[in-house]
Design a protein around this motif. Structure first.
Motif, PDB file in Angstrom:
ATOM      1  N   VAL A 127      46.563  56.616  17.682  1.00  0.00           N
ATOM      2  CA  VAL A 127      46.460  55.195  18.012  1.00  0.00           C
ATOM      3  C   VAL A 127      45.114  54.960  18.670  1.00  0.00           C
ATOM      4  CG1 VAL A 127      47.494  53.232  19.203  1.00  0.00           C
ATOM      5  CG2 VAL A 127      48.952  55.107  18.388  1.00  0.00           C
ATOM      6  N   ARG A 128      44.242  54.272  17.966  1.00  0.00           N
ATOM      7  CA  ARG A 128      42.940  53.910  18.546  1.00  0.00           C
ATOM      8  C   ARG A 128      43.026  52.511  19.117  1.00  0.00           C
ATOM      9  NH1 ARG A 128      37.737  55.632  14.820  1.00  0.00           N
ATOM     10  NH2 ARG A 128      37.787  57.888  15.230  1.00  0.00           N
ATOM     11  N   SER A 129      42.785  52.394  20.416  1.00  0.00           N
ATOM     12  CA  SER A 129      42.862  51.108  21.104  1.00  0.00           C
ATOM     13  C   SER A 129      41.489  50.683  21.595  1.00  0.00           C
ATOM     14  CB  SER A 129      43.807  51.218  22.309  1.00  0.00           C
ATOM     15  OG  SER A 129      43.816  50.027  23.069  1.00  0.00           O
ATOM     16  N   THR A 130      41.290  49.380  21.685  1.00  0.00           N
ATOM     17  CA  THR A 130      40.123  48.865  22.386  1.00  0.00           C
ATOM     18  C   THR A 130      40.365  48.997  23.889  1.00  0.00           C
ATOM     19  OG1 THR A 130      41.047  46.634  22.207  1.00  0.00           O
ATOM     20  CG2 THR A 130      39.422  47.282  20.548  1.00  0.00           C
ATOM     21  N   GLN A 131      39.343  48.680  24.668  1.00  0.00           N
ATOM     22  CA  GLN A 131      39.434  48.800  26.123  1.00  0.00           C
ATOM     23  C   GLN A 131      40.511  47.867  26.672  1.00  0.00           C
ATOM     24  OE1 GLN A 131      39.459  50.407  28.879  1.00  0.00           O
ATOM     25  NE2 GLN A 131      37.270  50.879  28.893  1.00  0.00           N
ATOM     26  N   PHE A 132      41.102  48.259  27.804  1.00  0.00           N
ATOM     27  CA  PHE A 132      42.163  47.461  28.415  1.00  0.00           C
ATOM     28  C   PHE A 132      41.561  46.384  29.328  1.00  0.00           C
ATOM     29  CE2 PHE A 132      44.436  51.823  28.668  1.00  0.00           C
ATOM     30  CZ  PHE A 132      44.551  51.854  27.291  1.00  0.00           C
ATOM     31  N   PHE A 133      42.230  45.244  29.406  1.00  0.00           N
ATOM     32  CA  PHE A 133      41.825  44.192  30.343  1.00  0.00           C
ATOM     33  C   PHE A 133      41.703  44.756  31.764  1.00  0.00           C
ATOM     34  CE2 PHE A 133      44.261  40.819  27.654  1.00  0.00           C
ATOM     35  CZ  PHE A 133      43.176  40.688  26.799  1.00  0.00           C
ATOM     36  N   GLU A 134      42.607  45.665  32.111  1.00  0.00           N
ATOM     37  CA  GLU A 134      42.655  46.185  33.476  1.00  0.00           C
ATOM     38  C   GLU A 134      41.369  46.899  33.888  1.00  0.00           C
ATOM     39  OE1 GLU A 134      46.951  45.662  32.311  1.00  0.00           O
ATOM     40  OE2 GLU A 134      45.105  46.263  31.291  1.00  0.00           O
ATOM     41  N   PHE A 135      40.540  47.310  32.919  1.00  0.00           N
ATOM     42  CA  PHE A 135      39.337  48.066  33.241  1.00  0.00           C
ATOM     43  C   PHE A 135      38.056  47.244  33.196  1.00  0.00           C
ATOM     44  CE2 PHE A 135      42.008  51.766  31.666  1.00  0.00           C
ATOM     45  CZ  PHE A 135      42.333  52.168  32.964  1.00  0.00           C
ATOM     46  N   VAL A 136      38.181  45.938  32.985  1.00  0.00           N
ATOM     47  CA  VAL A 136      36.987  45.090  33.025  1.00  0.00           C
ATOM     48  C   VAL A 136      36.360  45.141  34.417  1.00  0.00           C
ATOM     49  CG1 VAL A 136      36.111  42.719  32.826  1.00  0.00           C
ATOM     50  CG2 VAL A 136      37.757  43.594  31.145  1.00  0.00           C
ATOM     51  N   ALA A 137      37.197  45.181  35.452  1.00  0.00           N
ATOM     52  CA  ALA A 137      36.669  45.259  36.821  1.00  0.00           C
ATOM     53  C   ALA A 137      35.862  46.533  37.022  1.00  0.00           C
ATOM     54  CB  ALA A 137      37.812  45.192  37.830  1.00  0.00           C
ATOM     55  N   GLY A 138      36.315  47.646  36.456  1.00  0.00           N
ATOM     56  CA  GLY A 138      35.582  48.898  36.575  1.00  0.00           C
ATOM     57  C   GLY A 138      34.259  48.867  35.836  1.00  0.00           C
ATOM     58  N   ILE A 139      34.244  48.189  34.681  1.00  0.00           N
ATOM     59  CA  ILE A 139      32.990  48.020  33.940  1.00  0.00           C
ATOM     60  C   ILE A 139      31.996  47.227  34.789  1.00  0.00           C
ATOM     61  CG2 ILE A 139      31.941  46.966  31.910  1.00  0.00           C
ATOM     62  CD1 ILE A 139      34.577  47.508  30.422  1.00  0.00           C
ATOM     63  N   ALA A 140      32.501  46.190  35.453  1.00  0.00           N
ATOM     64  CA  ALA A 140      31.641  45.386  36.328  1.00  0.00           C
ATOM     65  C   ALA A 140      31.079  46.224  37.472  1.00  0.00           C
ATOM     66  CB  ALA A 140      32.419  44.194  36.869  1.00  0.00           C
ATOM     67  N   ASP A 141      31.937  47.012  38.096  1.00  0.00           N
ATOM     68  CA  ASP A 141      31.486  47.839  39.215  1.00  0.00           C
ATOM     69  C   ASP A 141      30.431  48.844  38.771  1.00  0.00           C
ATOM     70  OD1 ASP A 141      33.241  46.508  40.865  1.00  0.00           O
ATOM     71  OD2 ASP A 141      34.777  48.076  40.811  1.00  0.00           O
ATOM     72  N   ALA A 142      30.620  49.415  37.578  1.00  0.00           N
ATOM     73  CA  ALA A 142      29.664  50.405  37.086  1.00  0.00           C
ATOM     74  C   ALA A 142      28.295  49.790  36.820  1.00  0.00           C
ATOM     75  CB  ALA A 142      30.196  51.050  35.805  1.00  0.00           C
ATOM     76  N   GLY A 143      28.262  48.487  36.508  1.00  0.00           N
ATOM     77  CA  GLY A 143      27.000  47.817  36.224  1.00  0.00           C
ATOM     78  C   GLY A 143      26.401  47.076  37.402  1.00  0.00           C
ATOM     79  N   THR A 144      26.961  47.268  38.593  1.00  0.00           N
ATOM     80  CA  THR A 144      26.516  46.531  39.768  1.00  0.00           C
ATOM     81  C   THR A 144      25.304  47.184  40.427  1.00  0.00           C
ATOM     82  OG1 THR A 144      28.737  45.676  40.210  1.00  0.00           O
ATOM     83  CG2 THR A 144      27.184  45.679  42.044  1.00  0.00           C
ATOM     84  N   ARG A 145      24.292  46.359  40.669  1.00  0.00           N
ATOM     85  CA  ARG A 145      23.117  46.776  41.443  1.00  0.00           C
ATOM     86  C   ARG A 145      22.926  45.733  42.527  1.00  0.00           C
ATOM     87  NH1 ARG A 145      19.254  47.372  36.138  1.00  0.00           N
ATOM     88  NH2 ARG A 145      20.711  48.641  34.895  1.00  0.00           N
ATOM     89  N   GLY A 146      23.199  46.131  43.750  1.00  0.00           N
ATOM     90  CA  GLY A 146      23.180  45.156  44.832  1.00  0.00           C
ATOM     91  C   GLY A 146      24.318  44.162  44.655  1.00  0.00           C
ATOM     92  N   ASP A 147      23.967  42.873  44.569  1.00  0.00           N
ATOM     93  CA  ASP A 147      24.976  41.829  44.360  1.00  0.00           C
ATOM     94  C   ASP A 147      24.956  41.296  42.937  1.00  0.00           C
ATOM     95  OD1 ASP A 147      25.855  41.921  47.016  1.00  0.00           O
ATOM     96  OD2 ASP A 147      24.261  40.560  47.676  1.00  0.00           O
ATOM     97  N   VAL A 148      24.322  42.025  42.032  1.00  0.00           N
ATOM     98  CA  VAL A 148      24.193  41.562  40.647  1.00  0.00           C
ATOM     99  C   VAL A 148      24.857  42.563  39.710  1.00  0.00           C
ATOM    100  CG1 VAL A 148      22.597  40.932  38.803  1.00  0.00           C
ATOM    101  CG2 VAL A 148      22.029  40.378  41.190  1.00  0.00           C
ATOM    102  N   VAL A 149      25.663  42.061  38.803  1.00  0.00           N
ATOM    103  CA  VAL A 149      26.281  42.888  37.777  1.00  0.00           C
ATOM    104  C   VAL A 149      25.474  42.746  36.491  1.00  0.00           C
ATOM    105  CG1 VAL A 149      28.330  43.302  36.373  1.00  0.00           C
ATOM    106  CG2 VAL A 149      28.572  42.605  38.768  1.00  0.00           C
ATOM    107  N   HIS A 150      24.993  43.857  35.971  1.00  0.00           N
ATOM    108  CA  HIS A 150      24.309  43.874  34.678  1.00  0.00           C
ATOM    109  C   HIS A 150      25.341  44.202  33.614  1.00  0.00           C
ATOM    110  CE1 HIS A 150      20.049  43.809  36.136  1.00  0.00           C
ATOM    111  NE2 HIS A 150      20.698  44.115  37.260  1.00  0.00           N
ATOM    112  N   ALA A 151      25.566  43.268  32.713  1.00  0.00           N
ATOM    113  CA  ALA A 151      26.595  43.440  31.686  1.00  0.00           C
ATOM    114  C   ALA A 151      26.045  42.996  30.342  1.00  0.00           C
ATOM    115  CB  ALA A 151      27.841  42.636  32.038  1.00  0.00           C
ATOM    116  N   THR A 152      26.321  43.775  29.329  1.00  0.00           N
ATOM    117  CA  THR A 152      25.821  43.455  27.999  1.00  0.00           C
ATOM    118  C   THR A 152      26.583  42.277  27.380  1.00  0.00           C
ATOM    119  OG1 THR A 152      25.459  44.320  25.768  1.00  0.00           O
ATOM    120  CG2 THR A 152      27.357  45.177  26.964  1.00  0.00           C
ATOM    121  N   PRO A 153      25.888  41.440  26.606  1.00  0.00           N
ATOM    122  CA  PRO A 153      26.591  40.403  25.849  1.00  0.00           C
ATOM    123  C   PRO A 153      27.222  40.922  24.567  1.00  0.00           C
ATOM    124  CG  PRO A 153      24.225  40.196  25.496  1.00  0.00           C
ATOM    125  CD  PRO A 153      24.409  41.281  26.525  1.00  0.00           C
TER     126      PRO A 153
END
Length: 252
Positions: A127-153
């Protein structure tokens, strides 16, 4: 039917509840149960008498070499024990786009896991799944520099964990497909957009900067890497991201 689940985290704990409610004999085993799939300790005893094994394990380390060794050794021990026990169905949860993001060591490790299952002695379902909604927060944290989140469009087509549980449970209780099933949420959205929606819901005051160079598990994304494969006839879950956000506890 006796079902043994290795991994009792976000998905495993919910699958146990769903399958048990349907009247089946089911147990989810975590590391605290004294079973170590990486060494094989306790695995044979755990799968004795099982009809189905669902592998939801994950590496404690995401370093490239560590995660590859984890999935190789863990999968090999499970399949060997299952063959001896006469298990009739091996189910794993993998990742949509793993074969398109081989710059990521984690994705390479998941592909290695899939290949072992495909070549192994047990009828299987991947079963191949896309990412879970629950991990969007973790993606944000991983892309955080200071008070700015760098996230790809670049697009992601995330899914609610409860919808993953629904499909994994159905597949575990069904006939092995001896192939791959893709599952995804109903919307393809930019990761930057997902983070902004999350922050709007939670009141997070960090700003979000759209950044094409922002990585994902060590890989750079485009708009097709993490969405269902064309022609794969993916199962599309019903829950939208906004529906999932609305179901969470309100701010304050």
């Amino acid at each position: 039917m006796k079902i043994v689940i290795f991994g009792n985290g976000l998905i495993g704990s919910q699958v146990v509840e769903k399958v048990a409610a349907a009247g089946h004999d089911v147990v989810a085993l975590g590391r605290s149960a004294g079973v170590d799939t990486t060494t094989g300790k306790g695995v044979a005893e755990a799968v004795a008498g099982a009809d189905v094994v669902v592998d939801l394990t994950n590496s404690p380390s995401w370093q490239d070499d560590d995660v590859l060794e984890f999935f190789r050794s863990s999968t090999s021990h499970l399949l060997t024990a299952e063959r001896a026990a006469g298990v009739g169905h091996h189910v794993i949860l993998s990742i949509v786009g793993a074969d398109r993001l081989t710059d990521s060591g984690y994705m390479r490790a998941k592909l290695a896991q899939e290949e072992l299952v495909e070549a192994g002695p047990i009828p299987y379902s991947i079963v191949r799944s896309t990412q879970f909604f629950e991990f969007v927060a973790g993606i944000a944290d991983a892309g955080t520099r200071g008070d700015v989140v760098h996230a790809t469009p670049a697009h992601l087509q995330p899914i609610a964990s409860r919808d993953v549980v629904e499909r994994v449970s159905d597949i575990a209780l069904g006939t092995p497909v001896n192939g791959t099933v893709e599952i995804a949420g109903p919307e393809a959205l930019g990761i930057d957009q997902l983070v902004r929606r999350l922050f709007s819901s939670t009141g997070d005051r960090r700003s979000v900067q759209s950044d094409l160079g922002a990585g994902y598990f060590g890989a750079i994304l485009d708009n097709v890497a993490l969405v269902p494969t064309p022609g794969a006839d993916a199962w599309i879950a019903p829950t939208t991201f906004d529906d999932w956000l609305d179901s969470r506890a309100p701010i304050g």
